[in-house]
Scaffold this motif. Structure first.
Motif, mmCIF file in Angstrom:
data_model
loop_
_atom_site.group_PDB
_atom_site.id
_atom_site.type_symbol
_atom_site.label_atom_id
_atom_site.label_comp_id
_atom_site.label_asym_id
_atom_site.label_seq_id
_atom_site.Cartn_x
_atom_site.Cartn_y
_atom_site.Cartn_z
ATOM 1 N N PHE A 68 0.827 -1.210 0.000
ATOM 2 C CA PHE A 68 0.000 0.000 0.000
ATOM 3 C C PHE A 68 0.856 1.253 0.000
ATOM 4 C CE2 PHE A 68 -3.287 -2.907 1.247
ATOM 5 C CZ PHE A 68 -4.406 -2.379 0.633
ATOM 6 N N HIS A 71 2.255 1.886 -3.337
ATOM 7 C CA HIS A 71 1.205 2.247 -4.289
ATOM 8 C C HIS A 71 0.784 3.704 -4.140
ATOM 9 C CE1 HIS A 71 -1.979 1.305 -7.093
ATOM 10 N NE2 HIS A 71 -2.840 1.909 -6.304
ATOM 11 N N TRP A 95 -7.499 2.067 -7.100
ATOM 12 C CA TRP A 95 -7.844 1.447 -5.820
ATOM 13 C C TRP A 95 -9.340 1.176 -5.704
ATOM 14 C CZ3 TRP A 95 -6.467 -1.360 -2.028
ATOM 15 C CH2 TRP A 95 -7.194 -1.374 -0.848
#
Length: 100
Positions: A68, A71, A95
């Motif tokens: 995460f 990202h 997402w």
């Protein structure tokens, strides 16, 4: 190698003595800053994970956290505001597509 910079921990001195590098050790107030600063991201993550009791849970969390973080971290300081907003919008849209 001319010098080995460490902090004042006694175990370093003993280890260097065993391998024959006792004369090469340097300790000083600010000599070790470069090494310690390179560990900051790891230490920050480590501090957040102190409450975990089992290593398996910690490993699961760190794997998901790394994915995460990579990202969503856009390195804001390296790009212009317009590019940052475009990348952030694309990331959030991706997402939502994955989560939805």
């Amino acid at each position: 190698m001319t010098a080995i910079v460490t902090d004042g921990l006694r175990s370093y001195r003993a280890a260097l003595k065993d391998i024959g590098g006792a004369g090469k050790q340097e300790t000083g107030r600010w000599l070790n800053n470069r090494v310690e600063n390179s560990h900051l991201p790891f230490r920050r993550r480590e501090r957040a994970m102190q409450r975990f009791r089992q290593i398996k849970t910690l490993q699961k969390f760190s794997a998901v956290h790394a994915a995460f973080y990579n990202h969503f971290n856009q390195d804001r300081h390296l790009i212009s505001r317009d590019h940052f907003e475009a990348r952030r919008s694309a990331t959030i849209a991706e997402w939502q597509a994955l989560a939805g």
